[in-house]
Design a protein around this motif. Structure first.
Motif, PDB file in Angstrom:
ATOM      1  N   LEU A  28       0.789  -1.129   0.014  1.00 20.49           N
ATOM      2  CA  LEU A  28       0.066   0.001   0.111  1.00 20.49           C
ATOM      3  C   LEU A  28       0.796   1.347   0.055  1.00 20.49           C
ATOM      4  CD1 LEU A  28      -2.512  -1.102   2.656  1.00 20.49           C
ATOM      5  CD2 LEU A  28      -2.787  -1.337  -0.006  1.00 20.49           C
ATOM      6  N   CYS A  29       2.116   1.024  -0.294  1.00 19.44           N
ATOM      7  CA  CYS A  29       2.905   2.128  -0.309  1.00 19.44           C
ATOM      8  C   CYS A  29       3.449   2.802  -1.764  1.00 19.44           C
ATOM      9  CB  CYS A  29       4.133   1.889   0.450  1.00 19.44           C
ATOM     10  SG  CYS A  29       5.265   3.328   0.748  1.00 19.44           S
ATOM     11  N   GLY A  30       3.055   4.055  -1.967  1.00 21.79           N
ATOM     12  CA  GLY A  30       3.267   4.542  -3.165  1.00 21.79           C
ATOM     13  C   GLY A  30       4.527   5.335  -3.319  1.00 21.79           C
ATOM     14  N   ALA A  31       5.411   5.129  -2.306  1.00 21.13           N
ATOM     15  CA  ALA A  31       6.712   6.013  -2.265  1.00 21.13           C
ATOM     16  C   ALA A  31       7.568   5.380  -3.473  1.00 21.13           C
ATOM     17  CB  ALA A  31       7.238   5.648  -0.978  1.00 21.13           C
ATOM     18  N   LYS A  32       8.079   6.435  -4.124  1.00 23.38           N
ATOM     19  CA  LYS A  32       9.030   5.946  -5.269  1.00 23.38           C
ATOM     20  C   LYS A  32      10.650   6.699  -5.189  1.00 23.38           C
ATOM     21  CE  LYS A  32       6.179   7.080  -8.627  1.00 23.38           C
ATOM     22  NZ  LYS A  32       5.278   7.203  -9.755  1.00 23.38           N
ATOM     23  N   LYS A  33      11.267   6.263  -5.499  1.00 20.45           N
ATOM     24  CA  LYS A  33      12.739   6.685  -5.439  1.00 20.45           C
ATOM     25  C   LYS A  33      13.408   6.626  -6.886  1.00 20.45           C
ATOM     26  CE  LYS A  33      16.900   5.197  -2.953  1.00 20.45           C
ATOM     27  NZ  LYS A  33      17.284   4.144  -2.343  1.00 20.45           N
ATOM     28  N   LYS A  34      14.185   7.726  -7.349  1.00 22.93           N
ATOM     29  CA  LYS A  34      14.762   7.681  -8.464  1.00 22.93           C
ATOM     30  C   LYS A  34      16.349   8.256  -8.192  1.00 22.93           C
ATOM     31  CE  LYS A  34      10.877   9.727 -10.667  1.00 22.93           C
ATOM     32  NZ  LYS A  34      10.058  10.509  -9.919  1.00 22.93           N
ATOM     33  N   VAL A  35      17.166   7.422  -8.633  1.00 28.13           N
ATOM     34  CA  VAL A  35      18.680   7.520  -8.372  1.00 28.13           C
ATOM     35  C   VAL A  35      19.450   7.816  -9.717  1.00 28.13           C
ATOM     36  CG1 VAL A  35      20.631   6.483  -7.355  1.00 28.13           C
ATOM     37  CG2 VAL A  35      18.578   5.869  -6.670  1.00 28.13           C
ATOM     38  N   GLU A  36      20.011   8.874  -9.835  1.00 25.08           N
ATOM     39  CA  GLU A  36      20.672   9.370 -11.019  1.00 25.08           C
ATOM     40  C   GLU A  36      22.162   9.613 -10.575  1.00 25.08           C
ATOM     41  OE1 GLU A  36      17.843  12.456 -11.455  1.00 25.08           O
ATOM     42  OE2 GLU A  36      19.581  13.871 -11.530  1.00 25.08           O
TER      43      GLU A  36
END
Length: 102
Positions: free
Chosen positions: A37-45
């Motif tokens: 139920l977690c909509g957390a996202k993460k972007k690594v560049e």
DNA sequence: AGCCTTTGACCAGCG
DNA sequence: TCGCTGGTCAAAGGC
């Protein structure tokens, strides 16, 4: 052999994509929190030539669950489950060397 | 066998 | 409307 060492934030992520952003000439990886139920996202560049020198982590959204798997709560959230602020101005982190922003 | 990463394709928003 | 860039999906491979 060269495996990218991204800062462990204590949460469990699932990588669902990776693209080279021509605009900034950097590789960007897309992660999503493994919680249902977690909509957390993460972007690594990072810069293709200097992974650790220009690493950048962008967190989006808040986690709907409590404490991470590990103890180190490096990822300081704003509000936690209470406030769900999905905004463009997420949290920007720099891994060790290029630490800046916010 | 299962889970996670990888890579190309597909889709959407904007100029 | 088309093309480009950025974001997500999905199937295959690796551990």
């Amino acid at each position: 052999s060269s495996h990218l060492v991204m800062p462990e934030d204590g949460y469990e992520w699932k990588k669902y994509g990776q693209k080279f952003i021509k605009n900034i000439q950097k590789i960007r990886s897309y992660f999503r929190c493994r919680h249902k139920l977690c909509g957390a996202k993460k972007k690594v560049e990072w810069h293709p030539s200097d992974p650790g020198g220009d690493l950048r982590v962008v967190y989006e959204g808040a986690h709907q669950h409590g404490s991470p798997a590990s103890s180190s709560s490096a990822a300081a959230e704003t509000g936690g489950a209470a406030s769900n602020r999905y905004e463009l101005g997420a949290q920007y982190f720099g891994g060790g060397a290029g630490a800046r922003s916010q």
